[in-house]
Scaffold this motif. Structure first.
Motif, PDB file in Angstrom:
ATOM      1  N   SER A   1      -3.393  -3.766   2.906  1.00 19.31           N
ATOM      2  CA  SER A   1      -1.952  -3.858   2.690  1.00 19.31           C
ATOM      3  C   SER A   1      -1.240  -4.841   3.602  1.00 19.31           C
ATOM      4  O   SER A   1      -1.554  -4.946   4.790  1.00 19.31           O
ATOM      5  CB  SER A   1      -1.305  -2.494   2.886  1.00 19.31           C
ATOM      6  OG  SER A   1      -2.057  -1.506   2.243  1.00 19.31           O
TER       7      SER A   1
ATOM      8  N   GLY B   1       0.541   4.986   1.220  1.00 19.65           N
ATOM      9  CA  GLY B   1      -0.283   5.922   1.966  1.00 19.65           C
ATOM     10  C   GLY B   1       0.291   7.315   1.868  1.00 19.65           C
ATOM     11  O   GLY B   1       1.391   7.516   1.358  1.00 19.65           O
TER      12      GLY B   1
ATOM     13  N   GLY C   1       0.823  -1.196   0.000  1.00 16.15           N
ATOM     14  CA  GLY C   1       0.000   0.000   0.000  1.00 16.15           C
ATOM     15  C   GLY C   1       0.860   1.251   0.000  1.00 16.15           C
ATOM     16  O   GLY C   1       1.943   1.264   0.582  1.00 16.15           O
TER      17      GLY C   1
ATOM     18  N   ILE D   1       2.960  -1.106   4.158  1.00 19.04           N
ATOM     19  CA  ILE D   1       2.545   0.242   3.747  1.00 19.04           C
ATOM     20  C   ILE D   1       3.770   1.151   3.676  1.00 19.04           C
ATOM     21  O   ILE D   1       4.528   1.264   4.636  1.00 19.04           O
ATOM     22  CB  ILE D   1       1.527   0.847   4.742  1.00 19.04           C
ATOM     23  CG1 ILE D   1       0.255   0.002   4.757  1.00 19.04           C
ATOM     24  CG2 ILE D   1       1.202   2.294   4.381  1.00 19.04           C
ATOM     25  CD1 ILE D   1      -0.776   0.466   5.768  1.00 19.04           C
TER      26      ILE D   1
ATOM     27  N   SER E   1      -4.133   4.447  -1.787  1.00 17.95           N
ATOM     28  CA  SER E   1      -5.438   4.788  -1.247  1.00 17.95           C
ATOM     29  C   SER E   1      -5.329   5.871  -0.197  1.00 17.95           C
ATOM     30  O   SER E   1      -4.425   5.862   0.634  1.00 17.95           O
ATOM     31  CB  SER E   1      -6.110   3.554  -0.649  1.00 17.95           C
ATOM     32  OG  SER E   1      -7.359   3.922  -0.112  1.00 17.95           O
TER      33      SER E   1
ATOM     34  N   LEU F   1      -6.667   1.155   3.305  1.00 18.72           N
ATOM     35  CA  LEU F   1      -5.238   0.920   3.161  1.00 18.72           C
ATOM     36  C   LEU F   1      -4.759  -0.084   4.217  1.00 18.72           C
ATOM     37  O   LEU F   1      -4.027  -1.022   3.931  1.00 18.72           O
ATOM     38  CB  LEU F   1      -4.499   2.244   3.321  1.00 18.72           C
ATOM     39  CG  LEU F   1      -3.044   2.263   2.893  1.00 18.72           C
ATOM     40  CD1 LEU F   1      -2.947   2.174   1.384  1.00 18.72           C
ATOM     41  CD2 LEU F   1      -2.359   3.532   3.391  1.00 18.72           C
TER      42      LEU F   1
END
Ligand SMILES: Nc1ncnc2c1ncn2[C@@H]1O[C@H](COP(=O)(O)OP(=O)(O)OP(=O)(O)O)[C@@H](O)[C@H]1O
Ligand SMILES: [Mg+2]
Lengths: 344, 525
Positions: free
Chosen positions: B477, B298, B296, B480, B467, B473
């Protein structure tokens, strides 16, 4: 390379099973407004009505000689128009340089056959058409230049060159040459030019509707960025559209030259807008993404019959020109209204 | 159905409704988008409208604001019926709509956009001073500072959204309608927006608020109207209900608790490797995604995540860096976008309308687009197969209505997003990049999309997700990376990741990977 190859066609069964397709009430056709209907079906009705009315009210319309004559005149513009449909659908407005392309092809066909023979003339014309297609296509597709400006420029360059080389003179083919033979051959009552028009329409219709290239032309016309982001080579799509237009314009030039067995640099004046008129009257959207080659053929018939009616009724060239202009404005307006209605 | 209170009880300050929509119906062809819905809003009230994708929320709002004329029913403002389908009349009566899709002109300035449509003139010329005054006042009203002369195209998505709201506020509305205004915002920005709406309502403005995010509704809403399949299910006071009950009313059944469910990740070999990526907005990023792993990205909107994934794919040129895709023992170097797609990448872009879909084409056509080679023999498209293929994928993503011959532009926002997903699922990509995959998607569909993403990873694909939706997220994930100013500020694995930790890194409050301190919810606009 290898991953372009088949990727499983069937999503795994458990995936498919997990989502129950929502049982939806009928979602058939959506409401069709009058404008949308006009943009969609209008041309069929109008063409039929026009022919019917002409047959009943206009003296001399429904004779075989007149009909053949209408088609003989319509064929060159029609062939150009079915090709140019690709450029219009790709949302690049139109190819103005068809005027130069048709004249060049006609002059090359007659002048070069006179000097060096028929085969060489055809080869030369093909090379010239490819050059036109690539120059226009690269400028628009690769350098992202505006199609109207680009093709206006290539018209100037092309016509300028043609006039300079030909000195503006008229070329006549020998009375028994292959060009003459082509121009005068008939299958029963049907002139060869008409068969070429129909054959080109069928061929290009197939290319547009059934091949991946034609599909990409439509997709590109609908949304070029989304099309690019699916990995398509969009420059080739645009170049392809212009090359098809150029090849069609070349054939149009042949047919035009064969019709009278003469060629001159000014013989294709007005082809750009007449072809465009046929395309949009047929219902292909000037916004791109929507349209068909068959419809263009119908548009050609409509515009040609209308012109013929005006000629038979003794209306002068000025009036004819005005009528075509009005027709374009009307067709474009209906197109715009339908588009607005469709996305509101 | 339940009768509609024409006189609201204790919901707001006033009691007489400002807007009273009565028995509105609107059909598009065979689809009854809105079916005999009534809705009344009183001054000072925040009235939430919820429902699944395609429930008819946007359509109802568009009839209220005169963009479309209803087939039947009428809209009363202070008891006076509005001319149906007349945007100007609705505006004059005080109804302002903030569209679901942003509608600013990118090449105009902030001030020009705010007054657009009612540009002040002086003797036929644009009155620039007045224009700036109106714009400044509107921005002040919503408490956002932004340069009036900046071009919209140079603003972040969040600021564009605020300018859009300023434009609606500049009309001095009595009813402000917001159609999914927070879909593009980060949590902090959302907080800011919600506080702002609360302030506006406290001053007597009536607000109609559409969102798929239930917590937002419970935070600021006074009443909730639930729509389902175009019909009015119920209107309830927020105080008398709870989120589960609302979701039940929306979907008409119990929703299985798929949210928050974790997958046992078992990452394999490295598939995607990106080294030293630089591009405008991206300042040197290294990144790896393994088979079966969901990575992910972020960060705040504008942190450079979209730029990063586009640079990795080659969708926008990168100035430096190297990307490879490795599988089946073969390493593909990715030097252009075409090469990325050919090698087996799939990309679901952030902006579905401009980048993801050909809106005037059918669902079938859109699905065919990236799969055209597979669906053709030589260069000839195989129609029968295309039809089956599209129908199957529409089923997999749960398209509603499941009519693949319809133009994509005629589907509701959430369903359009499903089409974008369906396009790429069909290709079975080796690695897939999803940028805001569930923006504007309803709760049920969101769970579906999450399930599909997890299945991709379980199948051994490499998945990279951007996201701004923190719970999403965190839920999806395995790892991240938090991005700020085009750099990775920290990497959190599943055990360390929580909202506070991500936000701390994203906003630069703390450095390091284990941020425990709470985050402030300020937007520096
Ligand atoms: N212009 C249009 N033409 C045809 N159908 C339409 C059109 N606009 C909306 N619809 C249909 O009307 C229904 C309601 O759509 P609407 O956009 O109002 O849903 P929504 O509740 O706003 O959904 P979302 O949460 O996805 O934004 C959908 O089935 C949609 O496909
Ligand atoms: Mg909507």
């Amino acid at each position: 390379m290898m991953t372009d190859e088949p990727v499983a066609e069937t999503p795994s069964p458990d995936q498919a099973a997990a989502t129950t397709p929502a049982a939806e009430p009928g979602i058939e056709e959506r409401a069709v407004t009058v404008t949308e209907w006009m943009a969609d079906r209008g041309i069929f009705i109008f063409t039929a009505l026009l022919i019917l009315a002409a047959a009943v009210f206009i003296d001399g319309f429904a004779s075989l000689t007149n009909i053949t004559d209408v088609f003989n005149r319509a064929a060159p513009i029609g062939i150009v128009a079915v090709g140019m449909t690709f450029v219009v659908i790709s949302a690049n407005y139109l190819d103005l340089s068809v005027v130069a392309q048709v004249a060049t092809s006609a002059v090359v066909l007659i002048a070069v056959s006179n000097e060096y023979g028929f085969v060489l003339a055809i080869l030369a014309a093909i090379v010239i058409a490819l050059v036109y297609g690539f120059v226009n296509g690269v400028a628009v597709g690769v350098f992202k230049a505006n199609a109207v400006i680009v093709t206006l420029s290539t018209t100037f360059i092309g016509l300028g060159l043609l006039r300079w080389v030909s000195g503006g003179s008229i070329y006549f083919g020998p009375p028994d040459g292959p060009v003459r033979v082509f121009g005068s051959t008939r299958l029963g009552p049907i002139p060869l030019s008409m068969i070429v028009l129909v054959a080109m329409t069928l061929l290009l219709s197939f290319v547009l509707n059934r091949t991946t290239f034609g599909f990409l032309v439509k997709a590109y016309g609908s949304n070029r960025e989304a099309t690019r982001l699916t990995g398509a080579n969009t420059a080739m799509v645009v170049i392809g559209a212009f090359v098809i237009t150029a090849l069609a314009a070349m054939v149009g030039g042949f047919v035009l030259a064969a019709f009278s067995n003469t060629a001159v640099s000014s013989m294709s004046t007005g082809f750009d807008f007449r072809a465009l008129a046929a395309i949009i009257v047929g219902g292909t959207s000037v916004f791109g993404g929507r349209g068909s080659v068959m419809r263009t053929l119908l548009g050609v018939v409509f515009v040609s019959v209308l012109t013929n009616i005006m000629v038979l009724s003794g209306l002068g060239f000025g009036m004819q020109q005005m009528a075509i202009g009005l027709l374009i404005v009307a067709a474009v307006s209906v197109d715009a209204l339908a588009r607005k209605a469709g996305t509101s | 159905m339940s009768e509609q209170p024409t006189v609201a009880s204790d919901a707001g300050v006033g009691t007489r409704p400002v807007v009273d929509a009565r028995n509105i119906s609107k059909a598009f062809g065979g689809v009854q988008a809105v079916d005999d819905v009534s809705l009344a809003v009183v001054p000072g009230e925040i009235h939430a409208v919820v429902g699944e994708n395609g429930a008819g929320k946007s359509t109802l709002m568009r009839t209220l604001s005169g963009i479309i004329a209803p087939d039947s029913g009428q809209v009363l403002v202070d008891g006076v019926a509005l001319q149906p389908g007349d945007t100007r009349a609705a505006l004059a009566a005080g109804i302002s709509l903030v569209h679901q899709e942003l509608s600013l002109v990118p090449e105009m300035t902030v001030a020009e956009n705010i007054v657009l449509g009612s540009t002040p003139t002086n003797g036929g010329f644009i009155d620039r001073r007045e224009q700036r005054r109106i714009a400044a006042e509107a921005l002040e009203e919503i408490g956002v500072t932004v340069d009036l002369d900046e071009l919209i195209s140079r603003l972040s998505m969040a600021l564009r959204q605020f300018v859009e709201i300023a434009r609606a506020v500049a009309r001095k509305p009595r009813v402000l309608i917001l159609d999914e205004p927070t879909a593009t915002l980060t949590p902090a920005e959302t907080d800011y927006l919600l506080d702002m709406l609360q302030r506006l309502a406290d001053r007597g403005l009536a607000i109609l608020y559409i969102s798929h995010r239930i917590p937002e509704i419970f935070r600021i809403g006074d009443r909730i109207t639930v729509l389902r399949d175009g019909q009015h299910v119920d209107t309830v006071d927020v105080a008398d209900t709870d989120p589960d009950a609302v979701v039940r009313m929306m979907v008409g059944r119990e929703l299985e608790a798929t949210l928050g469910e974790h997958r046992e990740a078992d990452p394999g070999e490295v598939i995607v490797s990106a080294k030293g990526i630089r591009a405008p907005g991206v300042n040197g990023i290294d990144l790896e995604v393994r088979a079966g792993e969901i990575v992910g990205l972020g960060g705040l909107v504008g942190a450079g995540r979209t730029e990063l994934v586009r640079a990795i794919l080659g969708a926008d040129p990168r100035t430096d860096g190297e990307v490879t895709l490795t599988y089946d023992g073969v390493t593909h170097r990715i030097n252009s976008y075409g090469a990325a797609i050919r090698a087996g990448f799939g990309y679901i872009p952030e902006e579905r309308r401009t980048d993801g879909l050909a809106l005037t084409m059918s669902v079938t056509d859109n699905i065919t687009l990236p799969n055209r080679r597979h669906l053709s023999r030589g260069t000839i498209l195989e129609r029968a197969r295309i039809k089956r293929f599209a129908a199957q994928l529409a089923d997999v993503v749960g398209l509603r209505p499941p009519d693949v011959s319809r133009e994509v532009g005629q589907f509701s926002g959430g369903n359009q997003q499903k089409v974008v997903l369906a396009k790429w699922l069909g290709r079975e990509p080796v690695a897939i990049v999803l940028d805001e995959p569930t923006r504007g998607v309803d709760v049920g569909a969101k769970a579906e999309i999450h399930r599909l993403v997890r299945e991709l990873a379980d199948d051994g694909k490499a998945v990279l997700v951007v996201s701004s939706d923190l719970p999403e997220l965190l839920e999806l994930s395995d790892t991240i990376h938090v991005v700020r100013d085009g750099r990775i500020m920290g990497t959190l694995d599943r055990a360390e990741a929580n909202e506070a930790a991500v936000m701390a890194l994203a906003s630069g409050q703390t450095a390091g990977t284990s941020a425990g301190s709470d985050t402030t919810s300020e937007v520096d606009a």
